[in-house]
Write an enzyme that holds these catalytic residues in place. Structure first.
Site, PDB file in Angstrom:
ATOM      1  N   ASP A   1       1.457 -16.603  20.947  1.00 15.56           N
ATOM      2  CA  ASP A   1       1.729 -17.058  19.741  1.00 15.56           C
ATOM      3  C   ASP A   1       0.201 -16.945  19.361  1.00 15.56           C
ATOM      4  O   ASP A   1      -0.620 -17.948  19.475  1.00 15.56           O
ATOM      5  CB  ASP A   1       2.393 -18.526  19.601  1.00 15.56           C
ATOM      6  CG  ASP A   1       2.509 -18.794  18.027  1.00 15.56           C
ATOM      7  OD1 ASP A   1       1.838 -18.375  17.175  1.00 15.56           O
ATOM      8  OD2 ASP A   1       3.055 -20.003  17.949  1.00 15.56           O
TER       9      ASP A   1
ATOM     10  N   LYS B   1      -6.988 -10.014   3.621  1.00 16.52           N
ATOM     11  CA  LYS B   1      -7.048  -8.580   3.970  1.00 16.52           C
ATOM     12  C   LYS B   1      -8.714  -8.292   3.699  1.00 16.52           C
ATOM     13  O   LYS B   1      -9.395  -7.583   4.143  1.00 16.52           O
ATOM     14  CB  LYS B   1      -6.086  -7.591   3.324  1.00 16.52           C
ATOM     15  CG  LYS B   1      -4.830  -7.555   4.162  1.00 16.52           C
ATOM     16  CD  LYS B   1      -4.888  -7.401   5.805  1.00 16.52           C
ATOM     17  CE  LYS B   1      -3.440  -7.379   6.448  1.00 16.52           C
ATOM     18  NZ  LYS B   1      -3.877  -6.886   7.794  1.00 16.52           N
TER      19      LYS B   1
ATOM     20  N   TYR C   1      -2.257 -13.169   0.356  1.00 20.27           N
ATOM     21  CA  TYR C   1      -2.204 -12.191   1.627  1.00 20.27           C
ATOM     22  C   TYR C   1      -3.380 -11.081   1.257  1.00 20.27           C
ATOM     23  O   TYR C   1      -3.970 -10.566   2.280  1.00 20.27           O
ATOM     24  CB  TYR C   1      -0.822 -11.325   1.399  1.00 20.27           C
ATOM     25  CG  TYR C   1      -1.002  -9.945   2.333  1.00 20.27           C
ATOM     26  CD1 TYR C   1      -0.888 -10.134   3.834  1.00 20.27           C
ATOM     27  CD2 TYR C   1      -0.906  -8.626   1.907  1.00 20.27           C
ATOM     28  CE1 TYR C   1      -0.805  -9.192   4.627  1.00 20.27           C
ATOM     29  CE2 TYR C   1      -0.784  -7.596   2.750  1.00 20.27           C
ATOM     30  CZ  TYR C   1      -0.619  -7.744   4.227  1.00 20.27           C
ATOM     31  OH  TYR C   1      -0.799  -6.809   5.026  1.00 20.27           O
TER      32      TYR C   1
ATOM     33  N   ALA D   1       2.513  -6.325  19.037  1.00 20.75           N
ATOM     34  CA  ALA D   1       3.017  -4.995  19.449  1.00 20.75           C
ATOM     35  C   ALA D   1       4.560  -5.073  19.506  1.00 20.75           C
ATOM     36  O   ALA D   1       4.997  -3.794  20.095  1.00 20.75           O
ATOM     37  CB  ALA D   1       2.410  -4.746  20.755  1.00 20.75           C
TER      38      ALA D   1
END
Length: 254
Positions: free
Chosen positions: A65, A165, A161, A14
């Site tokens: 974390d 996803k 990556y 956030a």
């Protein structure tokens, strides 16, 4: 969104980008938003801005974390103690390293798996358990995915990556099926944007800023508010409507 006013949402990642935009929008709509990131000072600044703007909700910063399960569990324990629990979980945190499949560093692969897959799964599990123990049957879990969770593009820098996803796509659908098997009305949704104008590419190509610039010049990219609006869209759907995946991307420049 009226039924969500005063209720609790967790937004991971956030401090910047999509996560920050989603957190602020939910506060604007009257929710109690638990915003977490390692850089808690940025969330504290956002919280002050929300208060100054007179938004009816509140943003509560949590330093966490997400690569450390003990910190995630401690955060959920604090949310339970201070705010009873989580009604909405927005898994927005994610990162990428340009580590190639043929010669990439294992440490980079592990970091992507820890944040993009494992942290998302831990937060999902803990959010569900929080809802279940309080008999919350109308909660919502939203995973910020990406168009590369549905297709493999010809950029070798992004292939690992992309694999993380694809995992998010499978995990969200698996979650939906598991909730259905439990006769739960908690909903699960993927938001899958294409290129979004954030710090993502500049961080990804920190050693080659020209690559980031060329990517943004080729397309009219999405803005973070577009993704935040997609999140509020799925949250505002009637209880009988299950939105499994929202795929969105900008238009190619002429």
């Amino acid at each position: 969104m009226e039924r969500w006013r005063g209720r609790v949402a967790l937004v991971t990642g956030a401090s910047v980008g999509i996560g920050a935009a989603v957190a602020v929008e939910l506060v604007r709509l009257g929710m109690k938003v638990m915003g977490c990131a390692r850089d808690v000072e940025k969330i504290q600044k956002l919280a002050a801005e929300c208060q100054s703007a007179g938004h009816p909700g509140v943003l509560v910063p949590f330093k966490c974390d997400l690569t450390k399960e003990e910190e995630i569990l401690a955060m959920f324990a604090a949310i339970k103690e201070q705010h009873k629990g989580v009604d909405v979980c927005i898994n927005s945190a994610g990162l990428a390293h340009p580590e190639l499949l043929l010669n990439g560093k294992t440490s980079g692969w592990k970091n992507m798996m820890d944040v993009n897959v494992l942290a998302l799964s831990i937060c999902t599990r803990e959010a569900y358990q929080s809802m279940k123990e309080r008999n919350v049957d109308d909660g919502h879990i939203v995973n910020i995915n990406g168009m590369c969770g549905h297709r493999v593009i010809t950029n070798p820098d992004l292939h690992f990556y992309t694999a993380t996803k694809y995992a998010v796509t499978a995990l969200t659908e698996g979650l939906r099926q598991a909730l259905r098997a439990e006769n739960s009305h908690i909903r699960a949704t993927c938001i899958s944007p294409g290129l979004v104008e954030t710090e993502f590419l500049s961080r990804f190509y920190k050693n080659n800023p020209n690559k980031a610039a060329s990517a943004y010049s080729a397309y009219k990219s999405l803005e973070v508010t577009d993704v935040a609006n997609a999140v509020t869209y799925v949250l505002s759907a009637p209880p009988h409507v299950q939105i499994g995946d929202v795929r969105m991307q900008g238009t190619e420049q002429v």
